[in-house]
Write a protein that holds these residues in place. Structure first.
Motif, mmCIF file in Angstrom:
data_model
loop_
_atom_site.group_PDB
_atom_site.id
_atom_site.type_symbol
_atom_site.label_atom_id
_atom_site.label_comp_id
_atom_site.label_asym_id
_atom_site.label_seq_id
_atom_site.Cartn_x
_atom_site.Cartn_y
_atom_site.Cartn_z
ATOM 1 N N MET A 1 43.794 -20.378 -0.541
ATOM 2 C CA MET A 1 43.264 -19.006 -0.585
ATOM 3 C C MET A 1 41.760 -18.960 -0.851
ATOM 4 N N SER A 2 41.152 -20.116 -1.139
ATOM 5 C CA SER A 2 39.716 -20.133 -1.378
ATOM 6 C C SER A 2 38.919 -20.189 -0.083
ATOM 7 N N ARG A 3 39.609 -20.472 1.027
ATOM 8 C CA ARG A 3 38.937 -20.541 2.322
ATOM 9 C C ARG A 3 39.179 -19.253 3.085
ATOM 10 N N PRO A 4 38.146 -18.746 3.778
ATOM 11 C CA PRO A 4 38.323 -17.504 4.551
ATOM 12 C C PRO A 4 39.297 -17.712 5.707
ATOM 13 N N MET A 5 40.095 -16.678 5.964
ATOM 14 C CA MET A 5 41.049 -16.740 7.075
ATOM 15 C C MET A 5 40.374 -16.259 8.332
ATOM 16 N N ASN A 6 40.686 -16.857 9.468
ATOM 17 C CA ASN A 6 40.114 -16.445 10.756
ATOM 18 C C ASN A 6 41.030 -15.473 11.447
#
Length: 57
Positions: A52-57
């Protein structure tokens, strides 16, 4: 590559996953599992939670 190993359940219901299996599956401390039991079969399925720390595309 399939690896077979035996283990035992402790009095607290804890089961150790043998080192050879942990290495083969690259399991780390804190890994989470889905547990399914039916008849005399218990299956552990690794649960891979999204980062969840990485942005979703």
């Amino acid at each position: 590559m399939e690896t077979l190993a035996t283990t035992r359940m402790s009095s607290k219901g804890q089961v150790v996953i043998p080192e050879s299996i942990r290495k083969q599956l690259d399991l780390k401390e804190g890994a989470q599992f889905l547990v399914v039991g039916e008849g005399d079969v218990v299956v552990l399925k690794v649960v891979n939670l999204p980062d969840m720390s990485r942005p979703m595309n």
